[in-house]
Design an enzyme around this catalytic site. Structure first.
Site, mmCIF file in Angstrom:
data_model
loop_
_atom_site.group_PDB
_atom_site.id
_atom_site.type_symbol
_atom_site.label_atom_id
_atom_site.label_comp_id
_atom_site.label_asym_id
_atom_site.label_seq_id
_atom_site.Cartn_x
_atom_site.Cartn_y
_atom_site.Cartn_z
ATOM 1 N N HIS A 1 31.480 54.673 31.127
ATOM 2 C CA HIS A 1 32.070 55.099 32.398
ATOM 3 C C HIS A 1 33.577 55.184 32.164
ATOM 4 O O HIS A 1 34.122 54.425 31.355
ATOM 5 C CB HIS A 1 31.741 54.026 33.441
ATOM 6 C CG HIS A 1 32.124 54.334 34.842
ATOM 7 N ND1 HIS A 1 33.428 54.292 35.280
ATOM 8 C CD2 HIS A 1 31.384 54.669 35.926
ATOM 9 C CE1 HIS A 1 33.477 54.579 36.570
ATOM 10 N NE2 HIS A 1 32.248 54.814 36.995
ATOM 11 N N ASP B 1 30.955 45.890 29.946
ATOM 12 C CA ASP B 1 30.903 46.465 31.282
ATOM 13 C C ASP B 1 29.512 46.140 31.841
ATOM 14 O O ASP B 1 28.506 46.735 31.429
ATOM 15 C CB ASP B 1 31.130 47.980 31.200
ATOM 16 C CG ASP B 1 31.034 48.650 32.564
ATOM 17 O OD1 ASP B 1 30.575 47.995 33.525
ATOM 18 O OD2 ASP B 1 31.405 49.830 32.659
ATOM 19 N N GLN C 1 26.248 47.824 35.710
ATOM 20 C CA GLN C 1 24.875 48.257 35.990
ATOM 21 C C GLN C 1 23.850 47.234 35.514
ATOM 22 O O GLN C 1 22.651 47.492 35.596
ATOM 23 C CB GLN C 1 24.596 49.624 35.331
ATOM 24 C CG GLN C 1 25.466 50.757 35.856
ATOM 25 C CD GLN C 1 25.164 51.127 37.314
ATOM 26 O OE1 GLN C 1 24.085 50.803 37.850
ATOM 27 N NE2 GLN C 1 26.091 51.810 37.966
ATOM 28 N N LYS D 1 28.079 46.906 44.153
ATOM 29 C CA LYS D 1 26.844 47.413 43.536
ATOM 30 C C LYS D 1 25.736 46.367 43.571
ATOM 31 O O LYS D 1 24.648 46.587 43.075
ATOM 32 C CB LYS D 1 27.106 47.815 42.081
ATOM 33 C CG LYS D 1 28.013 49.035 41.938
ATOM 34 C CD LYS D 1 28.173 49.389 40.472
ATOM 35 C CE LYS D 1 29.289 50.381 40.235
ATOM 36 N NZ LYS D 1 28.961 51.737 40.667
ATOM 37 N N CYS E 1 31.423 59.913 36.548
ATOM 38 C CA CYS E 1 32.545 59.267 35.837
ATOM 39 C C CYS E 1 32.239 59.079 34.358
ATOM 40 O O CYS E 1 32.641 58.063 33.759
ATOM 41 C CB CYS E 1 32.933 57.934 36.472
ATOM 42 S SG CYS E 1 33.427 58.088 38.176
HETATM 43 C C1 LIG Z 1 28.851 51.474 34.271
HETATM 44 C C2 LIG Z 1 29.960 51.434 35.274
HETATM 45 N N1 LIG Z 1 31.151 50.951 34.911
HETATM 46 C C3 LIG Z 1 32.185 50.866 35.762
HETATM 47 C C4 LIG Z 1 32.065 51.296 37.060
HETATM 48 C C5 LIG Z 1 33.250 51.186 37.968
HETATM 49 O O1 LIG Z 1 32.978 50.371 39.050
HETATM 50 P P1 LIG Z 1 34.024 50.273 40.260
HETATM 51 O O2 LIG Z 1 34.271 51.692 40.698
HETATM 52 O O3 LIG Z 1 33.321 49.470 41.284
HETATM 53 O O4 LIG Z 1 35.250 49.648 39.725
HETATM 54 C C6 LIG Z 1 30.848 51.834 37.488
HETATM 55 C C7 LIG Z 1 30.699 52.375 38.861
HETATM 56 O O5 LIG Z 1 30.119 53.417 39.070
HETATM 57 C C8 LIG Z 1 29.766 51.895 36.582
HETATM 58 O O6 LIG Z 1 28.579 52.390 36.932
#
Ligand SMILES: Cc1ncc(COP(=O)(O)O)c(C=O)c1O
Length: 435
Positions: A147, A224, A227, A250, A390
């Site tokens: 992401h 990260d 998910q 989430k 993203c």
């Molecule tokens: C795998 C992953 N990393 C990072 C993020 C970023 O999360 P946030 O926008 O809540 O900071 C997301 C959100 O879609 C994600 O799915």
């Protein structure tokens, strides 16, 4: 209080239990475009049970006050609730309390680590921070499936320090090229940042193997967990990662709260990212000394109601059972890919039917833009995610600019998955592109 109580043994959520769960989520009752909402976008943001909404409201009605600052009763109460919330989240992910830093979201948590390493490289943090200092030619390794939140902070850190950013490629089936990972990790690798579960491919990366590779060369690992924390049992200490990040919104929690996990030894050696009130011991006109972790990373007035509500979300997940939620979502994930694979013109991204994946599936429809698919489904009350999620480099690797993603959670039913699959077939007929 939520009405859900987990039955003693079944491994998967029974229809009656899912109905009880759904009754706790007021938003799931609403209609969209004259149709009952089918919410298949929990991978972007999950819905909130009443208990979470109430926790935030009750805090404002009864306890609202500044934490770690006042000598009065309310300030003490708010501080206690705030720190209890930290303990709840720490326990949920197998961490100690001082290893949990509140942030606004996962994006901020990942930026915090990258900026703090940059500060160490700029000479901040004294001898303790030497271990984090990068020199030109050092390498930061990420994966091709990140992401943007776990990619751009490392691009920026590399640009500021002269480090080189490299990436582990993704195989055609959506898994990580572990042969390439083994080749790319070398004595110059200082950071290995990777996602636990891809938000596009649904694939679960081999964390233990990646951590072992990083450790073999003394590189830091940054996971990260956006998910994974909401969907899978997670023990960060057992996984052995150095840092990890996830977002409250989430995992049934509110927006505005995220978590940075860091091994306490590392957090206490890392220079701060944001500076100001509440993170210091002594301040003179020339300099300041900082509190130990986690407070050294929590400058300024904190997200108290959000932290308390996130702890309530964790309580909810634990009452249902995260292992049972994971089993439910795995079953829904297989139903999704099996159904998608059977529709002519649809290509599923990531591992196919029967392969390990979580409860989300992204796909491409030959000849139809994902935005048109999303619009068609929305007309039927079905909410999915469209676009690049993203993850532009990953989509480029897969030869596309966008895809459509359906993602499930504990409140998603098999009927909803089937309704989505039927509507997608109707969309393909409508757009006149079926084979
Ligand atoms: C795998 C992953 N990393 C990072 C993020 C970023 O999360 P946030 O926008 O809540 O900071 C997301 C959100 O879609 C994600 O799915």
């Amino acid at each position: 209080m939520p009405t859900v109580t987990a039955p003693a043994s079944p491994h998967i959520l029974a229809p009656a239990e899912i109905s009880a769960i759904r009754a706790d989520f007021p938003l799931l009752d609403r209609e969209v475009n004259g149709r009952r909402l089918v919410y298949l976008d929990s991978g972007a943001t999950s819905q909130n049970p009443r208990a979470v909404i109430a926790a935030e409201r009750e805090y404002y009605e009864n306890e609202n006050s500044a934490v770690h600052r006042g000598a009065h009763t309310l300030a003490a109460l708010a501080t206690e609730r705030f720190e209890d919330a930290r303990a709840t989240v720490a326990r949920f992910v197998g961490a100690a309390e001082d290893e949990i830093v509140w942030t606004s979201n996962a994006t901020e948590a990942l930026n915090l680590v990258a900026y703090a390493i940059g500060n160490a490289t700029a000479g901040r943090g004294g001898v303790d921070a030497e271990r984090f200092r990068l020199t030109p030619g050092d390498e930061i390794l990420v994966t091709e499936m990140e992401h943007h939140a776990n990619l751009i902070p490392w691009q920026e850190l590399a640009a500021r320090t002269g480090a080189v950013l490299r990436f582990i490629p993704v195989a055609d089936d959506g898994t990580l090229r572990m042969d390439e990972a083994a080749r790319l990790v070398n004595s110059r690798t200082r950071v290995l940042a990777f996602t636990h579960v891809s938000n596009v491919l649904g694939v679960i990366n081999p964390v233990a193997e990646l951590v072992a590779l990083a450790r073999s060369v003394g590189a830091l690992t940054v996971l990260d967990a956006c998910q994974s924390a909401p969907h899978l049992p997670l023990d960060l200490s057992a996984l052995g990662v150095d840092f990890a990040a996830f977002s409250g919104h989430k995992m049934l929690g509110p927006t505005g709260i995220g978590v940075l996990f860091g091994r306490s030894e590392l957090l206490n050696a890392l220079p701060p990212f944001l500076t100001g009130g509440s993170m210091i011991t002594t301040v003179t006109m020339e300099s300041a000394e900082y509190l130990p972790s986690p407070h050294r990373f929590e400058a300024g007035t904190q997200r108290v109601s959000q932290a308390i509500a996130l702890a309530s979300a964790v309580d909810y997940l634990e009452r249902v059972g995260i292992d049972r939620i994971a089993a439910h979502e795995t079953a829904l994930g297989q139903r999704l890919v099996t159904g998608l694979a059977a529709i002519p013109g649809v290509t599923v991204l990531g591992p196919g039917v029967g392969r390990e994946r979580v409860g989300l599936a992204s796909f491409d429809v030959t000849g139809v833009h994902s935005h048109d698919i999303g619009q068609f489904l929305d007309d039927r009350g079905i909410a999915v995610r469209v676009g690049h999620h993203c993850a532009q480099p990953l989509h480029r690797r897969l030869g596309m600019t966008s895809s459509t993603r359906a993602s499930a959670y504990l409140y998603t039913t098999e009927d909803e998955v089937d309704e989505f699959l039927d509507a997608l077939s109707a969309a393909i007929t409508f757009f006149g592109v079926s084979a």
